[in-house]
Design a protein around this motif. Structure first.
Motif, PDB file in Angstrom:
ATOM      1  N   GLU A  26       0.817  -1.220   0.000  1.00 41.05           N
ATOM      2  CA  GLU A  26       0.000   0.000   0.000  1.00 41.05           C
ATOM      3  C   GLU A  26       0.851   1.270   0.000  1.00 41.05           C
ATOM      4  N   LEU A  27       2.128   1.145   0.348  1.00 37.68           N
ATOM      5  CA  LEU A  27       3.004   2.315   0.405  1.00 37.68           C
ATOM      6  C   LEU A  27       3.575   2.625  -0.971  1.00 37.68           C
ATOM      7  N   GLY A  28       3.648   3.918  -1.277  1.00 33.65           N
ATOM      8  CA  GLY A  28       4.231   4.351  -2.536  1.00 33.65           C
ATOM      9  C   GLY A  28       5.729   4.541  -2.431  1.00 33.65           C
ATOM     10  N   ASP A  29       6.281   5.303  -3.347  1.00 30.43           N
ATOM     11  CA  ASP A  29       7.718   5.530  -3.440  1.00 30.43           C
ATOM     12  C   ASP A  29       8.227   6.224  -2.172  1.00 30.43           C
ATOM     13  N   LEU A  30       9.256   5.634  -1.570  1.00 29.69           N
ATOM     14  CA  LEU A  30       9.835   6.200  -0.346  1.00 29.69           C
ATOM     15  C   LEU A  30      11.186   6.854  -0.606  1.00 29.69           C
ATOM     16  N   VAL A  43       3.757   6.085   7.052  1.00 30.97           N
ATOM     17  CA  VAL A  43       3.208   4.779   7.444  1.00 30.97           C
ATOM     18  C   VAL A  43       1.907   4.967   8.218  1.00 30.97           C
ATOM     19  N   ARG A  44       1.883   5.938   9.121  1.00 35.07           N
ATOM     20  CA  ARG A  44       0.673   6.194   9.907  1.00 35.07           C
ATOM     21  C   ARG A  44      -0.495   6.598   9.022  1.00 35.07           C
ATOM     22  N   SER A  45      -0.256   7.453   8.031  1.00 41.00           N
ATOM     23  CA  SER A  45      -1.347   7.895   7.156  1.00 41.00           C
ATOM     24  C   SER A  45      -1.849   6.759   6.270  1.00 41.00           C
ATOM     25  N   THR A  46      -0.964   5.801   5.953  1.00 42.47           N
ATOM     26  CA  THR A  46      -1.356   4.679   5.098  1.00 42.47           C
ATOM     27  C   THR A  46      -2.101   3.606   5.885  1.00 42.47           C
ATOM     28  N   TYR A  47      -1.740   3.433   7.145  1.00 40.31           N
ATOM     29  CA  TYR A  47      -2.359   2.405   7.987  1.00 40.31           C
ATOM     30  C   TYR A  47      -2.933   3.067   9.250  1.00 40.31           C
ATOM     31  N   PRO A  48      -3.975   3.881   9.092  1.00 41.49           N
ATOM     32  CA  PRO A  48      -4.468   4.680  10.234  1.00 41.49           C
ATOM     33  C   PRO A  48      -5.074   3.857  11.358  1.00 41.49           C
ATOM     34  N   ASP A  49      -5.464   2.623  11.075  1.00 40.81           N
ATOM     35  CA  ASP A  49      -6.126   1.822  12.102  1.00 40.81           C
ATOM     36  C   ASP A  49      -5.169   0.957  12.900  1.00 40.81           C
ATOM     37  N   ARG A  50      -3.897   1.032  12.585  1.00 40.63           N
ATOM     38  CA  ARG A  50      -2.933   0.202  13.286  1.00 40.63           C
ATOM     39  C   ARG A  50      -2.508   0.859  14.606  1.00 40.63           C
ATOM     40  N   ASN A  52       0.027   2.019  17.740  1.00 35.93           N
ATOM     41  CA  ASN A  52       1.324   2.683  17.744  1.00 35.93           C
ATOM     42  C   ASN A  52       2.465   1.680  17.738  1.00 35.93           C
ATOM     43  N   ALA A  53       2.249   0.544  18.414  1.00 34.71           N
ATOM     44  CA  ALA A  53       3.305  -0.470  18.448  1.00 34.71           C
ATOM     45  C   ALA A  53       3.601  -0.993  17.049  1.00 34.71           C
ATOM     46  N   VAL A  54       2.550  -1.282  16.277  1.00 39.22           N
ATOM     47  CA  VAL A  54       2.731  -1.808  14.925  1.00 39.22           C
ATOM     48  C   VAL A  54       3.328  -0.745  14.008  1.00 39.22           C
ATOM     49  N   ILE A  55       2.818   0.485  14.107  1.00 44.01           N
ATOM     50  CA  ILE A  55       3.347   1.568  13.260  1.00 44.01           C
ATOM     51  C   ILE A  55       4.832   1.778  13.557  1.00 44.01           C
ATOM     52  N   GLY A  56       5.200   1.776  14.822  1.00 44.73           N
ATOM     53  CA  GLY A  56       6.612   1.936  15.179  1.00 44.73           C
ATOM     54  C   GLY A  56       7.456   0.795  14.660  1.00 44.73           C
ATOM     55  N   ASN A  57       6.919  -0.410  14.745  1.00 48.27           N
ATOM     56  CA  ASN A  57       7.652  -1.586  14.280  1.00 48.27           C
ATOM     57  C   ASN A  57       7.869  -1.527  12.772  1.00 48.27           C
ATOM     58  N   GLU A 240       4.735  -7.510   8.879  1.00 49.68           N
ATOM     59  CA  GLU A 240       4.364  -6.640   7.769  1.00 49.68           C
ATOM     60  C   GLU A 240       2.901  -6.927   7.450  1.00 49.68           C
ATOM     61  N   PRO A 241       2.222  -6.068   6.698  1.00 50.57           N
ATOM     62  CA  PRO A 241       0.811  -6.324   6.392  1.00 50.57           C
ATOM     63  C   PRO A 241       0.650  -7.590   5.556  1.00 50.57           C
ATOM     64  N   GLU A 242      -0.424  -8.316   5.813  1.00 57.11           N
ATOM     65  CA  GLU A 242      -0.765  -9.439   4.942  1.00 57.11           C
ATOM     66  C   GLU A 242      -1.107  -8.891   3.562  1.00 57.11           C
ATOM     67  N   PRO A 243      -0.850  -9.641   2.505  1.00 54.15           N
ATOM     68  CA  PRO A 243      -1.130  -9.132   1.160  1.00 54.15           C
ATOM     69  C   PRO A 243      -2.557  -8.645   0.972  1.00 54.15           C
ATOM     70  N   ALA A 244      -3.519  -9.251   1.640  1.00 53.02           N
ATOM     71  CA  ALA A 244      -4.917  -8.876   1.441  1.00 53.02           C
ATOM     72  C   ALA A 244      -5.420  -7.879   2.459  1.00 53.02           C
ATOM     73  N   GLU A 245      -4.553  -7.441   3.383  1.00 58.80           N
ATOM     74  CA  GLU A 245      -5.036  -6.593   4.459  1.00 58.80           C
ATOM     75  C   GLU A 245      -5.351  -5.184   3.999  1.00 58.80           C
ATOM     76  N   GLY A 246      -4.519  -4.634   3.126  1.00 63.47           N
ATOM     77  CA  GLY A 246      -4.679  -3.247   2.771  1.00 63.47           C
ATOM     78  C   GLY A 246      -4.493  -2.387   3.993  1.00 63.47           C
ATOM     79  N   ALA A 247      -5.224  -1.278   4.082  1.00 62.50           N
ATOM     80  CA  ALA A 247      -5.122  -0.384   5.213  1.00 62.50           C
ATOM     81  C   ALA A 247      -6.208  -0.641   6.224  1.00 62.50           C
ATOM     82  N   VAL A 248      -6.898  -1.781   6.085  1.00 64.15           N
ATOM     83  CA  VAL A 248      -8.016  -2.077   6.970  1.00 64.15           C
ATOM     84  C   VAL A 248      -7.534  -2.901   8.139  1.00 64.15           C
ATOM     85  N   ALA A 249      -7.990  -2.552   9.342  1.00 64.96           N
ATOM     86  CA  ALA A 249      -7.589  -3.294  10.531  1.00 64.96           C
ATOM     87  C   ALA A 249      -8.162  -4.699  10.471  1.00 64.96           C
TER      88      ALA A 249
END
Length: 509
Positions: A26-30, A43-50, A52-57, A240-249
């Motif tokens: 889901e992340l674009g060019d870094l 990362v936070r804007s791409t995965y808003p439902d995650r 803080n522990a996961v976002i930091g990781n 890391e996110p599962e391939p089918a997870e997208g940005a959804v919790a």
């Protein structure tokens, strides 16, 4: 190590195209990200439902992939069947391939030395350090660099260098947690002991958090909260996110759903109710349907001034909690004779475990106690009395008072033994007005020379005295960093030992 996906789905492409490939589709060019903080915001804007522990990781892994991995570094990728490893050398900077399939766009070029290294060729200690579930992590321990280079060259693990020593207990603990199906449990005090520290100062917390994060680990509940002898579990954080997870919790493992803050995001440190030992001790109480005599007997037997009264659940509704005390019994007895427990029971003062202790000191003083509600906001996990608060502040005040006495006794003798002019010359502090301006470190510097120490005219071993003084300096410096945790027995012994020494050589009050 850069894993090729949870099921090795990127392994074939990695080998065939000479790449290390990260997921995060889901992340674009870094490429334009210039700091870890900036990456975290992306990362936070791409995965808003995650959490803080996961976002930091995830931020830590991605930052390592795009920035900390350098050209020329050795790189290991487990292949799809998990029976072989590919080992190579990083050949280029981070690239983003917009035309590649999703999940295959974040890459680093790699020159593979070999792609046929058998997992069985890796000896158990090094193999164990590869057990982290992270996608991107460093292999540092167990003489990893030399041994992986050997694997790349010969396909065989040359083993640990005999001069490399044995694994530390911390290494073994982290390896066990990274590979375990059942999270290891230990007390917060035991956890800190693996880092050689005894208190949760901000600096100590940051060091422990950083190393746990490097292994994809965290603690549940957070080791930064609660009494130091509470137990925590060492658990893995999502890789890391599962391939089918997208940005959804998605539903998470119950052990990883806690909102655990990385060290650099911890709220301002304050003394909380749950930091007291008594707030984490089983509450002695009575059920509301028991006779008053049971409550009276327990209060007398334990020398308590009050007890929790647990109301019996009714028609599926959980029972609440009230309280009985000598005061409430006395008040009820004034109005009637032969009172029951129900008639002597009053509303309980209840506070949350994470409430500011200082804000509730007046309440505790007025009522004599508060019941403590746990992290689930339902269960009662302890009771804090006025006596507990007194002991807590005494534990904070005592070492400060001891250090103050040590400093005053040193100051008095140094001022007597050295003229101000000599003191300024020896300490290289031309602006001091007396020994009162010296720190413990400055005392150590002043007295390090044998001729200076002899001016004190104390019949003490010079080196042992300097060692004792250094121990006091370290305790004093740690006390300057707030922590609700008490000093260790050894730290208190250092202070009391120096007090005894100084009172003996100079018994003046």
């Amino acid at each position: 190590m850069v894993r090729a996906g949870r099921d090795g789905e990127r392994a074939d492409a990695a080998v065939e195209e000479g790449l290390a490939i990260a997921g995060w589709m889901e992340l674009g060019d870094l490429s334009e990200v210039s700091s870890r903080a900036e990456l975290r915001a992306v990362v936070r804007s791409t995965y808003p439902d995650r959490s803080n522990a996961v976002i930091g990781n995830w931020t830590g892994q991605l930052w390592r992939f795009i920035s900390r991995i350098r050209v020329g570094d050795l790189l290991v990728v487990p292949l799809k069947n998990r029976e072989r490893l590919a080992i190579g050398t990083v050949a280029g900077a981070y690239e983003y391939r917009p035309d590649a399939p999703p999940g295959f766009r974040h890459v680093r070029p790699v020159n593979w030395a070999r792609t046929d290294v058998l997992r069985d060729a890796v000896q158990p200690d090094l193999h164990s350090s590869m057990g982290s579930m992270l996608t991107v992590f460093g292999l540092k321990r167990h003489d990893a660099v030399r041994r992986i280079a050997g694997l790349a060259e010969t396909g065989a693990d040359p083993g640990r260098d005999q001069g490399d020593g044995v694994p530390s207990s911390r290494d073994e603990l982290l390896d066990r947690a990274a590979n375990a199906t059942e999270p290891p449990r230990l007390t917060i005090r035991e956890l800190l002991g693996h880092w050689g520290v005894g208190r949760r100062t901000a600096g100590n917390v940051a060091v422990v958090e950083a190393e746990l994060a490097d292994r994809g680990l965290t603690t549940v509940p957070p080791f930064t909260e609660g009494w130091i002898d509470n137990a925590v579990g060492l658990v893995r954080v999502s890789s890391e996110p599962e391939p089918a997870e997208g940005a959804v919790a998605v539903p998470a493992d119950p052990l990883s759903i806690e909102e655990i803050l990385p060290a650099d995001e911890l709220p301002p440190v304050s003394l909380r109710v749950g930091d007291l030992e008594s707030a984490n001790r089983e509450v002695v109480g009575v059920d509301s349907n028991q006779p008053l005599a049971v409550a009276v007997t327990r209060m007398l037997a334990h020398d308590y001034s009050q007890l929790a009264v647990f109301e019996v659940a009714h028609e599926g509704r959980p029972g609440g909690v009230r309280a009985v005390s000598w005061e409430s019994i006395a008040r009820a007895s004034v109005a009637r004779q032969n009172i029951t427990l129900a008639e002597a029971t009053v509303a309980a003062r209840i506070v949350d475990h994470d409430a500011d202790l200082l804000a509730h000191v007046d309440d505790i003083y007025t009522t004599g106690y508060v019941l403590v509600r746990g992290p689930d906001r339902v269960s009662i996990t302890g009771i804090v009395t006025a006596g507990d608060v007194t002991l807590q502040f005494a534990s904070i005040a005592r070492p400060i008072a001891l250090i103050e006495e040590i400093e005053r006794r040193l100051r008095r003798r140094v001022d007597e033994a050295f003229t101000l002019a000599v003191l300024r010359t020896l300490t290289r502090k031309p602006n001091i007005s007396s020994a009162a301006n010296l720190t413990f470190g400055a005392y150590g510097h002043l007295l390090r020379a044998e001729e200076n120490f002899s001016c004190l005219k104390w019949s003490l071993d010079h080196q042992l005295f300097l060692g004792a003084l250094e121990a006091v300096r370290q305790v004093r410096n740690e006390l300057m960093h707030f922590s609700a945790d008490p000093l260790t027995t050894e730290q208190l012994r250092s202070l009391q030992g120096m007090i005894n020494l100084l009172r003996t050589v100079d018994p003046r009050p």
